[in-house]
Structure formats: structure tokens, C-alpha cells
Scaffold this active site. Structure first.
Site, short mmCIF file in Angstrom:
data_model
loop_
_atom_site.label_atom_id
_atom_site.label_comp_id
_atom_site.label_asym_id
_atom_site.label_seq_id
_atom_site.Cartn_x
_atom_site.Cartn_y
_atom_site.Cartn_z
N LYS A 54 -12.27 -2.03 6.13
CA LYS A 54 -11.23 -2.65 6.30
C LYS A 54 -11.90 -2.75 8.35
CE LYS A 54 -9.04 -2.77 3.41
NZ LYS A 54 -8.21 -2.00 2.82
N TRP A 92 0.54 -1.55 -0.38
CA TRP A 92 -0.01 0.06 -0.19
C TRP A 92 1.01 1.20 -0.46
CZ3 TRP A 92 -4.22 -0.20 -2.00
CH2 TRP A 92 -5.02 -1.74 -1.81
N ASP A 144 -1.32 7.05 6.20
CA ASP A 144 -2.67 5.63 5.34
C ASP A 144 -2.98 4.65 6.64
OD1 ASP A 144 -4.29 3.80 4.50
OD2 ASP A 144 -2.87 3.72 2.67
C1 LIG Z 1 -7.11 -1.25 1.43
C2 LIG Z 1 -6.61 -0.38 1.60
C3 LIG Z 1 -6.22 0.39 0.58
C4 LIG Z 1 -7.29 1.32 -0.39
O1 LIG Z 1 -8.25 1.00 -0.40
P1 LIG Z 1 -9.52 1.39 -1.19
O2 LIG Z 1 -10.69 2.32 -0.16
O3 LIG Z 1 -9.65 0.57 -1.68
O4 LIG Z 1 -8.78 2.44 -2.01
C5 LIG Z 1 -4.85 1.29 0.85
N1 LIG Z 1 -4.52 1.60 1.95
C6 LIG Z 1 -4.73 0.75 3.00
C7 LIG Z 1 -3.45 0.33 3.85
C8 LIG Z 1 -5.31 -0.30 2.47
O5 LIG Z 1 -5.49 -1.69 3.11
#
Ligand SMILES: *Cc1c(COP(=O)(O)O)cnc(C)c1O
Length: 374
Positions: free
Chosen positions: A209, A101, A185
């Protein structure tokens, strides 16, 4: 009806109590005679929903007053480019890469570099030549070289695919970065552990998530970082304009905000983030112990001090048993355990909504499976 133990990485399991409440309120929200999906985002009912959601989130994370909470669309992936366009606007930004990511984040930033400014690699744990980069740990201090003039320093505090998680709430990194704001993030571990929001310039997280349904991304921004966007910024992408308009320049993802708000209330009933963190520590310890005490039957490749409490990837010594493991797990009511395609093997995502009983069921199954096939 029979619910399974769902170990999906995302969209992921939601607390059953929240789903039940959504069902009960589906046709008639609080006596207004309609579903949340059908009501105006400008009406007083929805105003209550979004204001309560924001207030509860602020309480759960102790978000200081000088931070804005934005409810955005486009997912965390959109923020990979939206952040440099909002914060850097021509200046260089630093990136730490510890998994897929954070790697995607720097790749996206580079796509918009001609307008947003360069994205500089400040450290990476990618292993040269390794399959899928072989990420298995956090960066060590001496592997990080910071640009003191950077517009921000981006990192992913929980790498969902590799199961690598920052353990110290960025205390050391924030101290080192000084006045360079950290941009984190936190998609796959927000609200699973306590954080000091004031250490960060921006915290963002896709909802699917550890919060609620997909289609919503949370963004917590320090106010002094607003208003720095590139001049050609579309209004819908501009953090300052979104903040000024209460995340409603256009129609926000109303249903996602509503369900997320119910999850925030559920978290408060569980005792808040500190209480969730204790449960999450117990769940993760239980699962890692099962893996580590399997005599090599199961293996997690991540350095012990970098292991994620939320996403636990593991491989079977005999990969020929992978399909058997997944099929028998399915029969035992344990689903979505297949690892991400880039790393293979298995992965158990054990977010807030996964009760201890679910992890106990998984561990019991894994011990039994190892006994029979070991
Ligand atoms: C799932 C995830 C993303 C991407 O998320 P989307 O909503 O599908 O764009 C980005 N960063 C992390 C850490 C993730 O787990």
C-alpha cells in the site's frame, strides 16, 4: 512512455524516482555485476541493503531501541493469525472492528483460537442488517469495553476499504488500555503521518500500500512481547526466532526489501514523515472539499472526524453514471478508481507516492464531470 495517475488501493503506485532508480540498478547493483534479485541474501551486498533499510525505517518512525523490526512474508493477512499465536498463547485478546480489515483480523484469530486463545469483540461499528456492515466511523469511547486482562488489543488504524482512519495516533485508546499492548494494522497508512511507536506493542503493515512491492510485511514488535508464542509454533512463524535471525530464518523477500529501502530513502529526501504528513493533509482536503462542495453529485459517507487521508471512497448520486465516470477518467489518464466490490462506487487511494499534481488532476476531472453530467 506515458505514466497514468494510479489511484489503486494496493498494490499501489510507487514514487517514480524509485522506479527509475530500480531500473538503473537492475542489471548491476552498485558495481557488483548482478541484480539484487540474483544475489545471496547472506552476502555482504544484501546485508548492506537490509541494514540500511532497517536503519532508515527506524529513523523515519523514530522506532525506540527496545523494538525489533521484522521483514516478513505472507502479507498482513498472515499476521492476523500469526499475532495471536505469538502474543496470546492461550490468553484472551480484544478486538475492535471498524471495517473489513479489522473484521477479517478477528475472524482469522478465531480460526486459531483453539491454540491461540479466544478473540473477544471489544467494540464494533458494524451496522446490523446494513449492506456490507455499513462501516462509516470510528468507535466512540462508550462503545468500547476493554478486558484489562487481555493479551493485547487489536485494531486497524486505517480501514482501506471504508476509508475510516484513527486521527489521534491512539492517544486516548492507549491511555485507556493501560498495560494491555495495542496491536495496530497500519498497512494502508504507515509512514503517511507521524506516530508515537512507543504507544504500540506491535505495528504491522503489508508493503504494497504505502511502502513497496507486495510479498513483504513489516512488523515492529516491542521486545518484551517476544518469546510468548504457543509451544507448537513453526519456527518460520515465531517472532522471537525471526528477530534473533535478522528476519532470515529462510530466504527473505529480498527484492521487496530492496525497493522498500529505496522508498525509505526517497521519504527522507522529501523531508521525512512530518513533511509527508503535511502534503497528505493538503491532498485529502482538496479531494474531500471537491466531494463536499459538489451539491450531492459526489458523496463520501464517512463521518468527518473519521475520514481517511489515504483512501477516499465516494459514490455518484446517479449510479448509472459510474461506468461513464470510470471510462472518462481512464481517458483522462486517471486509473484504478473503481470502488471495492463490497462497497461499490469509487475509491481514490492517495498514498505517499501520489503527488499533489495527481490529486489536482483528479479534482479537476471530477468538477468538469459534474458540470457536464450534473
Ligand atoms: C491490504 C490490507 C491487508 C491485507 O494485506 P495482504 O498483504 O494482502 O495480506 C490487511 N490490512 C489492511 C489495513 C490492508 O489495507
Amino acid at each position: 512512455m506515458s505514466r497514468v495517475w494510479n489511484f489503486s488501493a494496493g498494490p499501489a503506485a510507487l514514487p517514480e524516482a524509485v522506479l527509475t532508480q530500480v531500473r538503473d540498478e537492475m542489471l548491476d547493483w552498485h558495481g557488483c555485476g548482478m541484480s539484487v534479485m540474483e544475489m545471496s541474501h547472506r552476502g555482504k551486498e544484501f546485508a548492506t541493503i537490509i541494514e540500511t533499510a532497517e536503519a532508515d525505517l527506524r529513523e523515519l518512525l523514530a522506532v525506540p531501541q527496545h523494538y525489533k523490526v521484522l521483514f516478513l512474508q505472507g502479507g498482513a493477512t498472515q499476521l492476523f493469525s500469526q499475532i495471536p499465536l505469538n502474543l496470546a498463547a492461550g490468553r484472551s485478546a480484544d478486538y475492535l472492528v471498524t471495517g473489513s480489515w479489522s473484521k477479517k483480523a478477528v475472524e482469522e484469530a478465531r480460526r486459531v483460537a483453539p491454540i491461540a486463545g479466544p478473540a473477544r469483540l471489544a467494540g464494533s461499528t458494524a451496522v446490523k442488517g446494513a449492506l456490507a456492515d455499513g462501516f462509516t466511523r470510528l468507535l466512540r469511547d462508550e462503545e468500547i469495553s476493554l478486558d484489562p486482562g487481555a493479551a493485547f488489543l487489536h485494531l486497524c488504524t486505517n480501514e482501506t476499504i471504508y476509508g475510516v482512519e484513527v486521527q489521534d495516533d491512539c492517544a486516548a485508546l492507549a491511555a485507556r488500555a493501560g498495560s494491555v499492548p495495542l496491536v495496530a494494522d497500519m498497512s494502508s497508512h504507515i509512514l503517511s503521518r507521524q506516530v508515537d511507536v512507543s504507544r504500540y506493542g506491535v505495528i504491522y503493515a503489508g508493503a504494497q500500500k504505502n511502502i513497496g512491492p507486495s510479498g513483504l510485511v513489516l512488523c515492529i514488535v516491542r521486545e518484551d512481547l517476544l518469546g510468548k508464542a504457543v509451544s507448537t509454533m513453526p519456527s518460520i512463524m515465531d517472532f522471537r526466532l525471526m528477530a534473533e535471525n535478522g528476519s532470515m530464518i529462510n530466504t527473505p523477500p529480498t527484492f521487496g526489501i530492496y525497493v522498500s529501502g529505496l522508498v525509505f530513502q526517497w521519504l527522507k529526501r522529501q523531508g521525512g514523515v512530518a513533511a509527508m504528513e503535511q502534503v497528505n493533509i493538503r491532498k485529502a482536503e482538496m479531494l474531500y472539499r471537491c466531494i463536499d462542495e459538489s451539491g450531492g453529485f459526489y458523496r463520501n459517507p464517512v463521518e468527518t472526524t473519521s475520514r481517511s487521508r489515504m483512501n477516499v471512497p465516494f459514490t455518484l448520486q446517479d449510479t448509472a453514471l459510474d461506468a461513464v465516470f470510470l471510462a472518462e477518467a481512464r481517458d483522462a489518464g486517471l486509473v484504478s478508481l473503481k470502488g471495492h466490490k463490497t462497497v461499490g462506487g469509487m475509491r481514490a487511494s492517495i498514498y505517499n507516492a501520489m503527488p499533489e499534481a495527481g490529486v489536482t488532476a483528479l479534482v479537476d476531472f471530477m468538477r468538469q464531470f459534474a458540470k457536464v453530467h450534473g
